[in-house]
Design a protein around this motif. Structure first.
Motif, mmCIF file in Angstrom:
data_model
loop_
_atom_site.group_PDB
_atom_site.id
_atom_site.type_symbol
_atom_site.label_atom_id
_atom_site.label_comp_id
_atom_site.label_asym_id
_atom_site.label_seq_id
_atom_site.Cartn_x
_atom_site.Cartn_y
_atom_site.Cartn_z
ATOM 1 N N ARG A 1 -6.562 38.265 41.070
ATOM 2 C CA ARG A 1 -6.074 37.704 39.799
ATOM 3 C C ARG A 1 -6.665 38.452 38.610
ATOM 4 O O ARG A 1 -5.945 38.828 37.683
ATOM 5 C CB ARG A 1 -6.438 36.216 39.722
ATOM 6 C CG ARG A 1 -6.197 35.593 38.357
ATOM 7 C CD ARG A 1 -6.487 34.119 38.359
ATOM 8 N NE ARG A 1 -6.519 33.577 37.011
ATOM 9 C CZ ARG A 1 -6.464 32.290 36.729
ATOM 10 N NH1 ARG A 1 -6.367 31.402 37.696
ATOM 11 N NH2 ARG A 1 -6.513 31.871 35.476
ATOM 12 N N VAL A 2 -7.972 38.675 38.640
ATOM 13 C CA VAL A 2 -8.633 39.371 37.532
ATOM 14 C C VAL A 2 -8.165 40.821 37.459
ATOM 15 O O VAL A 2 -7.929 41.358 36.371
ATOM 16 C CB VAL A 2 -10.167 39.296 37.678
ATOM 17 C CG1 VAL A 2 -10.854 40.134 36.600
ATOM 18 C CG2 VAL A 2 -10.642 37.847 37.608
ATOM 19 N N GLU A 3 -8.011 41.457 38.616
ATOM 20 C CA GLU A 3 -7.554 42.850 38.648
ATOM 21 C C GLU A 3 -6.173 42.981 38.018
ATOM 22 O O GLU A 3 -5.902 43.944 37.280
ATOM 23 C CB GLU A 3 -7.529 43.356 40.088
ATOM 24 C CG GLU A 3 -7.429 44.864 40.226
ATOM 25 C CD GLU A 3 -8.627 45.602 39.668
ATOM 26 O OE1 GLU A 3 -8.465 46.245 38.607
ATOM 27 O OE2 GLU A 3 -9.706 45.540 40.273
ATOM 28 N N ASP A 4 -5.305 42.028 38.273
ATOM 29 C CA ASP A 4 -3.965 42.045 37.678
ATOM 30 C C ASP A 4 -4.042 41.904 36.159
ATOM 31 O O ASP A 4 -3.299 42.566 35.419
ATOM 32 C CB ASP A 4 -3.109 40.919 38.260
ATOM 33 C CG ASP A 4 -2.709 41.178 39.712
ATOM 34 O OD1 ASP A 4 -2.832 42.336 40.158
ATOM 35 O OD2 ASP A 4 -2.294 40.221 40.387
ATOM 36 N N GLN A 5 -4.943 41.040 35.686
ATOM 37 C CA GLN A 5 -5.107 40.862 34.242
ATOM 38 C C GLN A 5 -5.649 42.136 33.591
ATOM 39 O O GLN A 5 -5.204 42.530 32.511
ATOM 40 C CB GLN A 5 -6.060 39.694 33.956
ATOM 41 C CG GLN A 5 -5.472 38.325 34.260
ATOM 42 C CD GLN A 5 -6.459 37.213 33.981
ATOM 43 O OE1 GLN A 5 -7.548 37.170 34.558
ATOM 44 N NE2 GLN A 5 -6.096 36.309 33.095
ATOM 45 N N ILE A 6 -6.603 42.772 34.253
ATOM 46 C CA ILE A 6 -7.186 44.006 33.724
ATOM 47 C C ILE A 6 -6.141 45.112 33.678
ATOM 48 O O ILE A 6 -6.041 45.855 32.699
ATOM 49 C CB ILE A 6 -8.394 44.441 34.585
ATOM 50 C CG1 ILE A 6 -9.526 43.421 34.463
ATOM 51 C CG2 ILE A 6 -8.881 45.825 34.173
ATOM 52 C CD1 ILE A 6 -10.668 43.657 35.430
ATOM 53 N N ALA A 7 -5.347 45.218 34.730
ATOM 54 C CA ALA A 7 -4.328 46.271 34.815
ATOM 55 C C ALA A 7 -3.330 46.180 33.666
ATOM 56 O O ALA A 7 -2.829 47.197 33.179
ATOM 57 C CB ALA A 7 -3.608 46.187 36.155
ATOM 58 N N SER A 8 -3.059 44.971 33.206
ATOM 59 C CA SER A 8 -2.072 44.786 32.137
ATOM 60 C C SER A 8 -2.563 45.288 30.784
ATOM 61 O O SER A 8 -1.774 45.452 29.856
ATOM 62 C CB SER A 8 -1.698 43.305 32.020
ATOM 63 O OG SER A 8 -2.799 42.540 31.542
ATOM 64 N N THR A 9 -3.879 45.550 30.658
ATOM 65 C CA THR A 9 -4.428 46.021 29.380
ATOM 66 C C THR A 9 -4.526 47.544 29.315
ATOM 67 O O THR A 9 -4.946 48.093 28.304
ATOM 68 C CB THR A 9 -5.831 45.438 29.133
ATOM 69 O OG1 THR A 9 -6.730 45.914 30.144
ATOM 70 C CG2 THR A 9 -5.804 43.924 29.150
ATOM 71 N N GLU A 10 -4.171 48.222 30.401
ATOM 72 C CA GLU A 10 -4.195 49.693 30.450
ATOM 73 C C GLU A 10 -5.573 50.237 30.075
ATOM 74 O O GLU A 10 -5.727 51.071 29.184
ATOM 75 C CB GLU A 10 -3.125 50.276 29.523
ATOM 76 C CG GLU A 10 -1.716 49.849 29.895
ATOM 77 C CD GLU A 10 -0.672 50.417 28.945
ATOM 78 O OE1 GLU A 10 -1.067 51.016 27.928
ATOM 79 O OE2 GLU A 10 0.525 50.264 29.226
ATOM 80 N N ILE A 11 -6.589 49.778 30.783
ATOM 81 C CA ILE A 11 -7.967 50.181 30.484
ATOM 82 C C ILE A 11 -8.258 51.586 31.009
ATOM 83 O O ILE A 11 -7.579 52.091 31.899
ATOM 84 C CB ILE A 11 -8.976 49.170 31.063
ATOM 85 C CG1 ILE A 11 -8.783 49.002 32.589
ATOM 86 C CG2 ILE A 11 -8.820 47.835 30.395
ATOM 87 C CD1 ILE A 11 -9.683 49.829 33.414
#
Length: 290
Positions: free
Chosen positions: A69-79
């Motif tokens: 879940r957290v990985e999906d949220q991080i991926a959406s921010t294009e870090i």
């Protein structure tokens, strides 16, 4: 301690709506500071889980799902920064964070400071005090980009740490232009004495301001001038929040405790009051340089 040191940042998540704001703020910090790695942490409280979920295989499954879940949220921010996700299992989150802090040799902990979202802020209140490093409290109402930073100076052993973090933002290696202003809220115990006339109080206040200005100019001759504001009938935390709002500050840096001199209010109480006041300004609490 180096101004441009590569930083290891810990970010505490609670699986609420606040997480997305903190993940976004991590990207903002990466655009200013020299970030080596960011570790996202969530603690599963054993005491809040039903018995059927505290078996090892069930806990591992829950941990994997949280990481996803957290990985999906991080991926959406294009870090672009290196990161990892850690899901701990402890009865008390402060124990989990303390253990991670000791092992990781971190530089900064970032936590949410919920304003309109549901939350008590109890964990942040504890961690600001018990952990050895700096703690940044981020409200979901934060402003972007970070353009104005206030250094709340208390003329204690915490001042060098405040100035170190001020330099990290002001003289950042990413070329971000950030305006700084140093402020000291003058609060004298004399103001509580009923036998003092207003004229006498004004005289003492002016003497205190002059003394602090001279001390500042001697210690930090190449930095910006300091603005010294008499608190008068306000407490220090209220005066700082009002100053930050007036300056439209994006971030305020201050020590968890301050001077214990007879003229000054201990900043430990100031930090405590700030933690319970509504603000759109991010609050960076620092500890003394060892």
């Amino acid at each position: 301690m180096e101004t441009n040191k590569a930083l290891h940042i810990l970010i505490g998540l609670d699986l609420s709506e606040m997480d997305q704001y903190l993940i976004q703020y991590a990207k903002i910090l990466d655009h200013i500071l020299n970030v080596e790695k960011i570790t996202f942490i969530h603690n599963l409280k054993l005491g809040e889980l039903p018995k059927e979920l505290i078996q090892k295989d069930q806990l591992e499954l829950i941990q994997k799902r949280i990481v996803k879940r957290v990985e999906d949220q991080i991926a959406s921010t294009e870090i672009t920064y290196a990161h990892d996700i850690l899901v701990t299992v402890e009865n008390y989150s402060e124990i989990a964070f303390t253990a991670v802090a000791k092992k990781s040799n971190y530089d900064l902990l970032v936590l949410g400071n919920k304003q309109k979202l549901n939350g008590t802020g109890a964990l942040a209140n504890k961690l600001v005090r018990i952990l050895p490093g700096a703690t940044l409290l981020v409200p979901e109402t934060f402003q972007v980009p970070i353009e104005t930073v206030i250094d709340a100076i208390d003329f204690s052993r915490y001042t060098n740490s405040i100035m170190l973090w001020a330099d990290r933002f002001k003289n950042n290696s990413k070329g971000q232009r950030i305006k700084h202003s140093a402020v000291h809220i003058s609060k004298s115990y004399w103001s509580y004495l009923p036998m003092m006339t207003e004229k006498e109080l004004d005289k003492i206040s002016l003497e205190d301001i002059k003394e602090k200005e001279e001390k500042w100019n001697k210690q930090y001759p190449h930095y910006t001038d300091i603005e010294i504001i008499p608190a008068k009938n306000q407490n220090i935390s209220a005066a700082l929040i009002a100053y930050a709002k007036n300056k439209k500050a994006d971030l305020m840096i201050l020590g968890v405790k301050g001077s214990t001199g007879i003229k000054d209010i201990i900043l430990g109480s100031v930090a405590n009051h700030l933690l319970h006041r509504p603000t759109d300004t991010c609050l960076l609490f620092v500890k003394p340089i060892k």
